[in-house]
Structures are given as C-alpha cells and as structure tokens.
Design a protein around this motif. Structure first.
Motif, short mmCIF file in Angstrom:
data_model
loop_
_atom_site.label_atom_id
_atom_site.label_comp_id
_atom_site.label_asym_id
_atom_site.label_seq_id
_atom_site.Cartn_x
_atom_site.Cartn_y
_atom_site.Cartn_z
N ASN A 76 64.42 112.68 92.45
CA ASN A 76 63.53 111.52 92.56
C ASN A 76 62.48 111.81 93.63
OD1 ASN A 76 62.27 109.07 92.61
ND2 ASN A 76 63.95 107.97 93.59
N LYS A 77 61.24 111.99 93.17
CA LYS A 77 60.15 112.28 94.09
C LYS A 77 59.24 111.08 94.31
CE LYS A 77 60.12 117.02 92.30
NZ LYS A 77 59.32 118.04 91.56
N ILE A 78 59.67 109.93 93.83
CA ILE A 78 58.83 108.74 93.87
C ILE A 78 59.01 108.01 95.20
CG2 ILE A 78 58.34 106.52 92.77
CD1 ILE A 78 59.37 107.72 90.17
N ARG A 79 57.88 107.66 95.83
CA ARG A 79 57.91 106.92 97.09
C ARG A 79 57.50 105.48 96.82
NH1 ARG A 79 53.87 110.01 100.67
NH2 ARG A 79 54.26 108.22 102.05
N LEU A 80 58.47 104.58 96.96
CA LEU A 80 58.21 103.14 96.81
C LEU A 80 58.86 102.40 97.98
CD1 LEU A 80 58.99 102.78 92.99
CD2 LEU A 80 56.76 102.38 94.03
N LYS A 81 58.37 101.23 98.27
CA LYS A 81 58.97 100.42 99.32
C LYS A 81 60.39 100.03 98.93
CE LYS A 81 54.59 98.36 100.85
NZ LYS A 81 53.82 97.09 100.96
N ARG A 82 61.27 100.03 99.89
CA ARG A 82 62.66 99.66 99.63
C ARG A 82 62.76 98.19 99.20
NH1 ARG A 82 66.77 102.85 102.11
NH2 ARG A 82 66.07 105.02 102.02
N SER A 83 63.62 97.92 98.23
CA SER A 83 63.93 96.54 97.84
C SER A 83 65.20 96.09 98.55
CB SER A 83 64.13 96.45 96.33
OG SER A 83 62.93 96.75 95.63
N CYS A 84 65.50 94.82 98.46
CA CYS A 84 66.75 94.28 99.01
C CYS A 84 67.56 93.69 97.87
CB CYS A 84 66.46 93.21 100.05
SG CYS A 84 67.94 92.62 100.91
N TYR A 85 68.77 94.22 97.66
CA TYR A 85 69.59 93.83 96.52
C TYR A 85 70.78 93.00 96.97
CZ TYR A 85 66.94 97.74 94.57
OH TYR A 85 65.93 98.57 94.18
N GLY A 86 71.31 92.22 96.03
CA GLY A 86 72.47 91.39 96.31
C GLY A 86 73.73 91.95 95.67
N VAL A 87 74.86 91.42 96.09
CA VAL A 87 76.15 91.81 95.50
C VAL A 87 76.17 91.43 94.03
CG1 VAL A 87 78.63 91.33 95.52
CG2 VAL A 87 77.40 91.64 97.68
N LYS A 88 76.75 92.29 93.19
CA LYS A 88 76.95 92.00 91.79
C LYS A 88 78.44 92.13 91.46
CE LYS A 88 72.76 91.30 90.10
NZ LYS A 88 72.37 90.00 89.51
N LYS A 89 78.99 91.11 90.79
CA LYS A 89 80.40 91.09 90.41
C LYS A 89 80.47 91.16 88.88
CE LYS A 89 82.26 89.92 94.56
NZ LYS A 89 83.44 90.51 95.21
#
Length: 523
Positions: A76-89
């Motif tokens: 993965n050579k793609i530079r993108l801003k980090r996202s914020c993810y939530g817990v998944k059940k």
C-alpha cells in the motif's frame, strides 16, 4: 511517484475477471477503502482467490490478497489521512451449517484517528479452547493496518456474518468498565433496607440458576452480556410473540442466540444451533412449541436483566439506591398475613411469608386509568409466575402484546389473575407446580390491586373476549368456576394499567426454606 492522493482522484479497481472505476470522494482512508473493501468482501464471499489491485490516476498504488474466502493486506503506497473507526460486533449463527461464531473488530484509537485494528474471534457460547485465547476468545497476534478495517469488515459479511453492533455494543458501558478499575461501576446499593436486599439477593440467585439451567453462560465476576444486549433481546422477543409458524419463530431465535451469548455447552455434550430451534411440524404442534419457546426466552431475558448491575447515567453523581428503584417493601404483620391468606383461600399445609410492596408509580398509573375509564370498584387478585421473572415483574409490571396471535390462552392475550392461591401456585417455581414444572423450594405469587369495574362474564360461546371487554365498557373478564368449565375462577385484565403490585407471597413446603432466604416470620 508522489503517493499523496488528492480528492476527486480517479481510482480503478482491478480483479481477475473484472474492474470498476470511481472517483475518490475525500482525503481520508475510509473514503477509499470502504468502497474498495466492499468489492473485495463480495469477492471473498464468492470464495475467489487472487489479487485486487487499486490504481490511482493510472499508477498502481495498493493491493489486497484474496485467498480461501479471506482478505489480507498487500503493498500500500497510498497516503491518506487516518480515519477513526468504531468497534464492530459481528456474529454468524447458521442452522444449516451449525456455525455459531463471533468476530469483533477492535480499533486501537488515539484521539480522532485509528492507529491499527485488533480482533477477537471464536465460537459464541463458551465452546472455544486453546492456549492462545484471551478471555474466551482468540486474538490476532499482530494487529491489522488501519486501512484494512473496511476490507476485513466486508469480508466477514461476505463470509455470512451479520453486524450486531447496534444490538450488543454500548460504548458508555465499555467506558464504565474501564472506570470500574478505579472504583465501583454500578450505583452503590443502599444498606438501609435489609429486607429489600434479601429479596433482591434471592431473586438474583434464582435468576442465575435459571441461566445455568437454560444453558446461558454466567460467570459471577464477569457478565457475558450488557444492558444493551438485554434491551435488544427484549425487542426481538416482542417480535417472537407474533410468530405463528416455526420458520418465522426460528428467524427470531437465531437473532436471540446472536444477541444473548447463549451457551452451546450441555454438560459434557455440545449443543447445536438446531437444538434451540422450533421443529417444523403441523400448525397446532408448531404453535405449542412456539409458546414453550416464548416462555423459555422470557425467563432467560428476565434472568439476564435481574443479574445486571444497576446502571448510572454517565457523568451523574452516584447515589445510594434500592435494587428496585423507588419501590419499597416491608414484612406484613401477622394480622395482614392472615387476612391475605384467608382471602385467597391458601392451603394450611404450606409455609408463607407476605411482603407488602409500595409501588407509587404503578399505583398512580392504576388510579389514573380507573379515573379515565370511570371505574370505581377495586379488588385484589393474585398472579403466579416463575421466580426468575419476578425482578422484572416488580420493576416493570406484567407486559402485554395484545395484537399477538393467541398462544394457548383461553380468553385472549391478557394478565390472568386468580382468587385462589392454589390456582396461581401452579405457575410458580415451587416444586411440583403443575404448569411451570417447578423444582425449587420456594415459589412467588404477586398480590395486585385491580381496577375491577364492571366485569364481563364469559358465556363459553363468544370469542374475542379482549375486544368485548375493551369496547363494551367492562373492567375485566371474570371467568367464574361455576360457568367457565374451570375448577377455580380466572380474572383477566387486558390493559397493564389496570393492575398495581401491592404484595408478594413467598411460599414453601416448610418454614426452613423461607428462613433460608432471610425472610422473618410475621410479627
């Protein structure tokens, strides 16, 4: 190559046998990897193997590797801003294959961004085994890169999992668990009313026994469910009441298995998904089995609710409170006890304790209901139920779902009460009870103040008694023994507001059993 990706960049996704184009809608990770992950997840669900290649502005930028229904990260050579993810059940309960599995995506977040993504996975219901397990689950040895969150999520959906996050996960409750490391998680229970605490302790103990007998995992130091799971289970149970055939009932049971963490252990044997389901048969047999399952799951959910710690609102000061909210209790005097036992024709060969209940909210509700209906005549009747149901009954009252199909009810859906203690006794957990198949040393019956009004006496011919009572200006249906065909009277109320709990009768075959739960003899 400048790997920084701008908004609106042209993205092409290639895989063996196909490709698609899209425009990048934003400059964050999930703006790219959510749609790409959805494509990869569908391919994984079709058990494709190979490489998914992501090309940005005509230059190869990243890869996902598909193998045996799984998705893993490539370059993965793609530079993108980090996202914020939530817990998944996610849960997979499949009667066809017998699968009962869970997979939790657990992001490692720092402020508004996800650093990497961990996971917990295994079989639901406590049947996992292995040295690499942590708290009943397998865990990833190395976390996934943050951009793999959506590809992994959609892979799991493609593999037959269902997202139950909204039914199971309570973020505030998880925060409170962390806070509990430094202090009590629940509101402290008042020690001022010893009687209330003794009764609560007895009901919670019986609820734990119910969970064990009905194969729900219960560990005293760590509950395998939370408040949100119980609320979700009640929501599904309400749907259950409307099922008339096995197929639709089983769809609800599958959801309940996913939500409640039902155990697949049965002693040394292992249960299957099918063992929980209603077997397909003729309509009458299926209805009987659905009724049995409805009652069983009601006791399960009531028991789950009874053993949950008291929940306080986040940020609010924790105050001492009663396990039953603003409902108070006191032992009835000898005179009061004798009066109730005489009124309800209680057999003299059993032991009794009567507890007066002060439930101001229910009393106010009944008074308001009676005023609106023009009812001036009140009476007292009794209602028997299994002991694990009683904490819920005390706090919420009997709950009706009047539009549900009839499940074994002689006079439509309603709250069935009695004038004779022996009749209500058959629905309690006391050993030898006829209808509940009780096997416990103590049973519980509730005393209700009822807005009796003008009763309808059934003629044995009319149907739709609920409609006749509610539309005919009656307060209840009074099926007296002399013309109902039953040995003892049944008084049926079709609205919950008609009843207010005013007492509890604890019944045993000897005084020793009542003394064991800490209920003193009446003065």
């Amino acid at each position: 190559m400048d790997n920084k990706v701008e908004k609106k960049a042209k993205v092409t996704v290639f895989w063996d046998g196909g490709s698609t184009q899209m425009a990048l809608s934003g400059d964050r990770e999930e703006d790219l990897w959510k749609p790409v992950g959805e494509i990869a997840g569908k391919l994984a669900g079709d058990n494709k193997s190979g490489t998914v290649t992501v090309v940005v502005d005509d230059r190869e930028a990243a890869q996902l590797i598909l193998e045996n229904g799984s998705v893993r990260s490539g370059d993965n050579k793609i530079r993108l801003k980090r996202s914020c993810y939530g817990v998944k059940k996610l849960r997979k309960i499949d009667p066809a294959t017998g699968a009962h599995q869970f997979y939790d995506l657990v992001p490692n977040n720092m402020g508004p961004r996800t650093l990497d993504v961990g996971a917990r996975f295994g079989q639901t219901g406590g049947t996992n085994a292995g040295a690499d397990m942590v708290e009943g689950a397998f865990v990833l040895k190395s976390p996934m890169p943050s951009w793999m969150y959506w590809p992994k999520y959609y892979q799991l959906l493609g593999n037959g999992y269902t997202d139950y996050t909204d039914d199971i996960y309570d973020e505030d409750e998880e925060v409170r668990k962390l806070e509990a490391l430094f202090g009590p998680d629940e509101a402290p229970v008042s020690d001022e009313d010893e009687l209330v605490l003794r009764i609560n302790e007895f009901l919670e103990k019986e609820s734990k026994n119910c969970l064990a007998q009905l194969n729900i995992d219960f560990v005293s130091s760590r509950l395998p469910f939370n408040h949100k799971q119980v609320a979700s289970a009640w929501r599904e149970w309400k749907k259950f009441r409307y099922c008339v055939r096995a197929k639709e009932a089983n769809e609800v049971i599958v959801k309940l298995l996913a939500i409640t963490n039902a155990s697949f252990k049965d002693g040394k044997k292992k249960k299957t998904v099918s063992s929980f389901l209603v077997k397909e048969s003729d309509p009458d047999t299926e209805m009987k089995e659905i009724e049995r399952a409805v009652d069983q799951w009601e006791s399960i959910i009531c028991s789950m609710e009874a053993v949950l710690p008291l929940k306080t609102e986040k940020g609010k000061e924790k105050k001492k409170t009663s396990p039953f909210g603003n409902i108070g209790m006191r032992m009835a005097t000898g005179e009061e006890t004798a009066g109730w036992l005489e009124k309800f024709r209680a057999p003299s060969d059993l032991a009794y304790r009567v507890v007066n209940v002060d439930a101001p909210d229910f009393m106010e509700r009944t008074d308001k209901y009676a005023s609106e209906k023009g009812i001036t005549k009140f009476d007292h009747f009794i209602h028997g139920s299994s002991t694990p149901n009683w904490k819920s009954l005390i706090m919420k009252g009997p709950l009706l779902y009047p539009d549900a199909p009839i499940h074994g009810k002689a006079y439509d859906i309603g709250v069935y009460t009695a004038r004779d203690l022996v009749k209500s006794l058959g629905y309690t957990s006391l050993e030898g009870s006829i209808w509940a198949y009780g096997d416990q040393p103590v049973g519980v019956i509730g005393i209700y103040r009822a807005a009796y009004g003008k009763p309808l006496y059934p003629d044995g011919k009319s149907g739709q008694y609920r409609k006749l009572v509610l539309e005919g200006g009656y307060g209840c249906l009074d099926a007296r023994a002399e013309y109902s065909g039953y040995r003892m009277d049944e008084i049926v109320f079709y609205e919950e507001a008609a009843l207010a709990l005013v007492g509890l009768i604890f019944i045993a075959k000897d005084e020793e059993a009542l003394n064991a739960i800490g209920l003193p003899a009446a003065a």
